[in-house]
Write a protein that holds these residues in place. Structure first.
Motif, mmCIF file in Angstrom:
data_model
loop_
_atom_site.group_PDB
_atom_site.id
_atom_site.type_symbol
_atom_site.label_atom_id
_atom_site.label_comp_id
_atom_site.label_asym_id
_atom_site.label_seq_id
_atom_site.Cartn_x
_atom_site.Cartn_y
_atom_site.Cartn_z
ATOM 1 N N LEU A 144 0.848 -1.195 0.000
ATOM 2 C CA LEU A 144 0.000 0.000 0.000
ATOM 3 C C LEU A 144 0.880 1.240 0.000
ATOM 4 O O LEU A 144 1.749 1.400 0.862
ATOM 5 C CB LEU A 144 -0.891 -0.007 1.245
ATOM 6 N N ARG A 145 0.659 2.138 -0.973
ATOM 7 C CA ARG A 145 1.430 3.373 -1.061
ATOM 8 C C ARG A 145 0.501 4.581 -0.982
ATOM 9 O O ARG A 145 -0.524 4.620 -1.646
ATOM 10 C CB ARG A 145 2.242 3.401 -2.364
ATOM 11 N N TYR A 146 0.907 5.535 -0.187
ATOM 12 C CA TYR A 146 0.080 6.717 0.057
ATOM 13 C C TYR A 146 0.982 7.882 0.427
ATOM 14 O O TYR A 146 2.175 7.708 0.708
ATOM 15 C CB TYR A 146 -0.922 6.436 1.181
ATOM 16 N N ARG A 147 0.412 9.095 0.442
ATOM 17 C CA ARG A 147 1.176 10.265 0.861
ATOM 18 C C ARG A 147 0.233 11.292 1.470
ATOM 19 O O ARG A 147 -0.965 11.335 1.172
ATOM 20 C CB ARG A 147 1.933 10.862 -0.324
ATOM 21 N N ARG A 148 0.791 12.123 2.329
ATOM 22 C CA ARG A 148 0.013 13.200 2.938
ATOM 23 C C ARG A 148 -0.182 14.325 1.935
ATOM 24 O O ARG A 148 0.767 14.715 1.240
ATOM 25 C CB ARG A 148 0.713 13.733 4.194
ATOM 26 N N VAL A 149 -1.410 14.863 1.877
ATOM 27 C CA VAL A 149 -1.711 15.956 0.955
ATOM 28 C C VAL A 149 -2.322 17.165 1.661
ATOM 29 O O VAL A 149 -2.523 18.209 1.050
ATOM 30 C CB VAL A 149 -2.665 15.486 -0.174
ATOM 31 N N HIS A 150 -2.629 17.014 2.958
ATOM 32 C CA HIS A 150 -3.221 18.132 3.694
ATOM 33 C C HIS A 150 -2.939 17.955 5.177
ATOM 34 O O HIS A 150 -2.787 16.825 5.662
ATOM 35 C CB HIS A 150 -4.743 18.194 3.455
ATOM 36 N N LYS A 151 -2.879 19.054 5.894
ATOM 37 C CA LYS A 151 -2.676 18.989 7.339
ATOM 38 C C LYS A 151 -3.938 18.433 8.006
ATOM 39 O O LYS A 151 -5.035 18.489 7.434
ATOM 40 C CB LYS A 151 -2.366 20.382 7.891
ATOM 41 N N PRO A 152 -3.823 17.888 9.220
ATOM 42 C CA PRO A 152 -4.997 17.299 9.869
ATOM 43 C C PRO A 152 -6.015 18.348 10.303
ATOM 44 O O PRO A 152 -5.658 19.454 10.714
ATOM 45 C CB PRO A 152 -4.401 16.583 11.091
ATOM 46 N N ALA A 153 -7.283 17.989 10.180
ATOM 47 C CA ALA A 153 -8.345 18.863 10.669
ATOM 48 C C ALA A 153 -8.359 18.860 12.194
ATOM 49 O O ALA A 153 -8.668 19.874 12.828
ATOM 50 C CB ALA A 153 -9.695 18.402 10.127
#
Length: 224
Positions: free
Chosen positions: A114-123
């Motif tokens: 599984l590959r993923y990346r962060r795109v936004h800061k946490p709410a």
């Protein structure tokens, strides 16, 4: 890039006529190393829409890039992506094929990356994130989820670096009658538990509450 490895064991009793829910046992035997072409174009999250087409109340923190499926001898058998999550896996290419003690069933093993990346800061700040799976493609209740892994992630420069989590999916099937997978994984998500809990009815689909999610429609060709 962070790389983790987990074995997801799905086991249970079944027959060609009857199907029963299977239990899962998780272990963590080791780690993997993965390399990426720095010039590779990575699909980015252009919007964060819920299943009803409306914007999500909170921006999605992560974007799921792909799941690479690896079989025998480390050969890549295909990739599941948000745009195409259908894949047929050849039985002969499974990394393992183990008979059950009852002599009536067996189980195939494939490595999923599984590959993923962060795109936004946490709410909402959280101490950890949770990767979960389900055996239905659109779960609507938390009881349908099976926790796979937890991790921490400190937001930095966006978009974040690609991260990888690798796990082995073991797929039971009957050895008598017509072969068919029994209760395979059909869904995976990454959730911020705090944000996940902020959603109220009528937002009931868990994919809308997760930071990123994907339904999985892979199958096995038992003749190949």
């Amino acid at each position: 890039m962070k790389t983790l490895f987990l074995v997801l064991m799905l086991a249970g009793s079944f027959s060609a006529q009857a199907q029963k829910p299977l239990s899962a046992t998780l272990t963590n035997p080791g780690s993997l190393t993965a390399k990426f072409d720095p010039k590779q174009k990575i699909p980015m999250l252009k919007s964060c829409l819920m299943s009803n087409g409306k914007p999500r109340p909170y921006a999605c923190e992560f974007a799921l890039i792909e799941i690479e499926v690896v079989g025998k001898n480390g050969v890549t058998l295909g990739k599941l992506t948000p745009g195409n999550s259908n894949l047929t896996l050849p039985k002969s290419k499974a990394s393992s094929d183990v008979d059950a003690p009852d002599g009536k069933s067996a189980a195939l093993g494939y490595l999923f990356k599984l590959r993923y990346r962060r795109v936004h800061k946490p709410a909402f700040p959280t101490a950890q994130y949770v990767i979960s799976t389900a055996t239905v493609d659109m779960p609507s209740t938390p009881s349908e989820l099976k926790e796979l892994h937890t991790f921490t992630d400190v937001p930095g420069k966006l978009p974040g670096a690609i991260q990888e989590y690798a796990f082995i999916v073991t797929l039971p099937y009957p050895t008598t009658g017509s072969p068919a997978l029994i209760v395979p994984i059909r869904y995976i998500q990454i959730a911020n538990p705090v944000t996940f809990g902020k959603f109220q009815s009528p937002i009931n689909k868990l994919s809308d509450r997760a930071e990123t999610a994907m339904s999985l429609y892979f199958g096995v060709d038992f003749k190949q």
